[in-house]
Design a protein around this motif. Sequence first.
Motif, PDB file in Angstrom:
ATOM      1  N   ARG A  45       0.933  -0.718   0.069  1.00 45.02           N
ATOM      2  CA  ARG A  45       0.003  -0.021   0.120  1.00 45.02           C
ATOM      3  C   ARG A  45       0.673   1.410  -0.018  1.00 45.02           C
ATOM      4  O   ARG A  45      -0.160   2.372  -0.996  1.00 45.02           O
ATOM      5  CB  ARG A  45      -1.507   0.451   0.742  1.00 45.02           C
ATOM      6  N   ARG A  46       1.746   1.398   0.316  1.00 40.73           N
ATOM      7  CA  ARG A  46       3.169   2.348   0.853  1.00 40.73           C
ATOM      8  C   ARG A  46       4.342   2.045  -0.140  1.00 40.73           C
ATOM      9  O   ARG A  46       5.323   2.849   0.231  1.00 40.73           O
ATOM     10  CB  ARG A  46       3.178   2.559   2.055  1.00 40.73           C
ATOM     11  N   LEU A  47       3.611   1.625  -0.873  1.00 40.57           N
ATOM     12  CA  LEU A  47       5.114   1.140  -1.917  1.00 40.57           C
ATOM     13  C   LEU A  47       6.334   2.267  -2.118  1.00 40.57           C
ATOM     14  O   LEU A  47       7.580   2.261  -1.945  1.00 40.57           O
ATOM     15  CB  LEU A  47       4.883   0.456  -3.425  1.00 40.57           C
ATOM     16  N   ASP A  48       5.760   3.083  -2.453  1.00 36.61           N
ATOM     17  CA  ASP A  48       6.134   4.718  -2.757  1.00 36.61           C
ATOM     18  C   ASP A  48       6.675   5.307  -1.634  1.00 36.61           C
ATOM     19  O   ASP A  48       8.190   5.708  -2.265  1.00 36.61           O
ATOM     20  CB  ASP A  48       5.122   5.524  -3.466  1.00 36.61           C
ATOM     21  N   ASP A  49       6.651   4.617  -0.143  1.00 37.10           N
ATOM     22  CA  ASP A  49       7.205   5.205   0.458  1.00 37.10           C
ATOM     23  C   ASP A  49       7.656   3.973   1.413  1.00 37.10           C
ATOM     24  O   ASP A  49       9.611   4.613   1.865  1.00 37.10           O
ATOM     25  CB  ASP A  49       6.386   5.330   2.224  1.00 37.10           C
ATOM     26  N   VAL A  50       9.004   3.378   0.219  1.00 38.26           N
ATOM     27  CA  VAL A  50       9.717   2.347   0.691  1.00 38.26           C
ATOM     28  C   VAL A  50      11.004   3.009  -0.238  1.00 38.26           C
ATOM     29  O   VAL A  50      11.359   2.633  -1.257  1.00 38.26           O
ATOM     30  CB  VAL A  50       9.254   0.564  -0.181  1.00 38.26           C
ATOM     31  N   LEU A  55      14.972  -3.726   3.748  1.00 38.97           N
ATOM     32  CA  LEU A  55      15.242  -4.141   5.076  1.00 38.97           C
ATOM     33  C   LEU A  55      14.899  -3.337   6.409  1.00 38.97           C
ATOM     34  O   LEU A  55      13.739  -3.325   7.245  1.00 38.97           O
ATOM     35  CB  LEU A  55      16.490  -4.899   5.232  1.00 38.97           C
ATOM     36  N   PRO A  56      15.211  -2.509   6.807  1.00 41.17           N
ATOM     37  CA  PRO A  56      15.076  -1.700   7.972  1.00 41.17           C
ATOM     38  C   PRO A  56      13.946  -1.011   8.014  1.00 41.17           C
ATOM     39  O   PRO A  56      13.342  -0.891   8.616  1.00 41.17           O
ATOM     40  CB  PRO A  56      16.164  -0.337   7.884  1.00 41.17           C
ATOM     41  N   TRP A  57      13.456  -0.452   6.653  1.00 34.20           N
ATOM     42  CA  TRP A  57      11.658  -0.047   6.804  1.00 34.20           C
ATOM     43  C   TRP A  57      11.037  -1.276   7.122  1.00 34.20           C
ATOM     44  O   TRP A  57       9.775  -1.055   7.987  1.00 34.20           O
ATOM     45  CB  TRP A  57      11.664   0.773   5.308  1.00 34.20           C
ATOM     46  N   LEU A  58      11.179  -2.591   5.923  1.00 32.16           N
ATOM     47  CA  LEU A  58       9.911  -3.050   6.521  1.00 32.16           C
ATOM     48  C   LEU A  58      10.159  -3.669   8.294  1.00 32.16           C
ATOM     49  O   LEU A  58       8.986  -3.918   8.866  1.00 32.16           O
ATOM     50  CB  LEU A  58      10.063  -4.830   6.235  1.00 32.16           C
ATOM     51  N   ILE A  59      11.483  -4.289   9.010  1.00 29.09           N
ATOM     52  CA  ILE A  59      11.420  -4.441  10.055  1.00 29.09           C
ATOM     53  C   ILE A  59      11.024  -3.376  10.883  1.00 29.09           C
ATOM     54  O   ILE A  59      10.219  -3.887  12.030  1.00 29.09           O
ATOM     55  CB  ILE A  59      12.771  -4.927  10.630  1.00 29.09           C
ATOM     56  N   GLY A  60      11.133  -1.878  10.944  1.00 27.59           N
ATOM     57  CA  GLY A  60      10.538  -1.119  11.344  1.00 27.59           C
ATOM     58  C   GLY A  60       8.969  -0.919  11.672  1.00 27.59           C
ATOM     59  O   GLY A  60       7.957  -0.690  12.582  1.00 27.59           O
ATOM     60  N   VAL A  61       7.915  -1.387  10.406  1.00 21.86           N
ATOM     61  CA  VAL A  61       6.564  -2.181   9.996  1.00 21.86           C
ATOM     62  C   VAL A  61       6.385  -2.890  11.030  1.00 21.86           C
ATOM     63  O   VAL A  61       5.501  -3.215  11.805  1.00 21.86           O
ATOM     64  CB  VAL A  61       6.459  -2.068   8.785  1.00 21.86           C
ATOM     65  N   ALA A  62       7.417  -4.346  10.835  1.00 16.51           N
ATOM     66  CA  ALA A  62       6.891  -5.151  11.469  1.00 16.51           C
ATOM     67  C   ALA A  62       7.130  -4.783  12.956  1.00 16.51           C
ATOM     68  O   ALA A  62       6.094  -5.327  13.845  1.00 16.51           O
ATOM     69  CB  ALA A  62       8.416  -6.100  11.262  1.00 16.51           C
TER      70      ALA A  62
END
Length: 174
Positions: A45-50, A55-62
């Motif tokens: 949903r927020r692909l433009d923000d990735v 990896l760090p961003w995804l871990i923050g989301v998790a």
Amino acid sequence: MNDDHQRFTDMYDECRQRVWAYVVGRAGRQIADEVVSETFAIAWRRLDDVPPGPLPWLIGVARNVLRENIRAQARRDSLQAELKAWAEGDHAEQVAERLEVLRALAALSEDDRELLLLVAWHDLTVKEASAVVGCGQAAFRVRLHRARKRLTQALEEPQRTSSPRIRVPSQEWS
């Protein structure tokens, strides 16, 4: 396949195992798949923000998804405990205590009642309640302290005639 789909697929293939390992390390296998799925749904949903190197961003989301799950579980546990408390115990005693508190509140002045209800019923902080009343925090604390003393006295009056004593929880109201 368009660029967004390819970018997401590459990111998923590259990072899913490491995000899953992070979640397992924090919360266990039972919820890892659910949290990872929610993490990647948010990433889509927020692909433009990735950012590049996601990896760090995804871990923050998790991490945030895990926190939300913990908060939701705490809310469910609290509600369950509250419902259990309502279902158990002596309802007649609870009604009698409630009536006694209402009687004591009715015996207080309107100003005292307002102070106590702002803090206890409406769950306002001293800062918020003092703004409602239109006085400083120090003055509000003094007024609240005095109102609590008068409520305690009103609650103790019936005890002299053999009613059960009800304790005023001062810490809960500050």
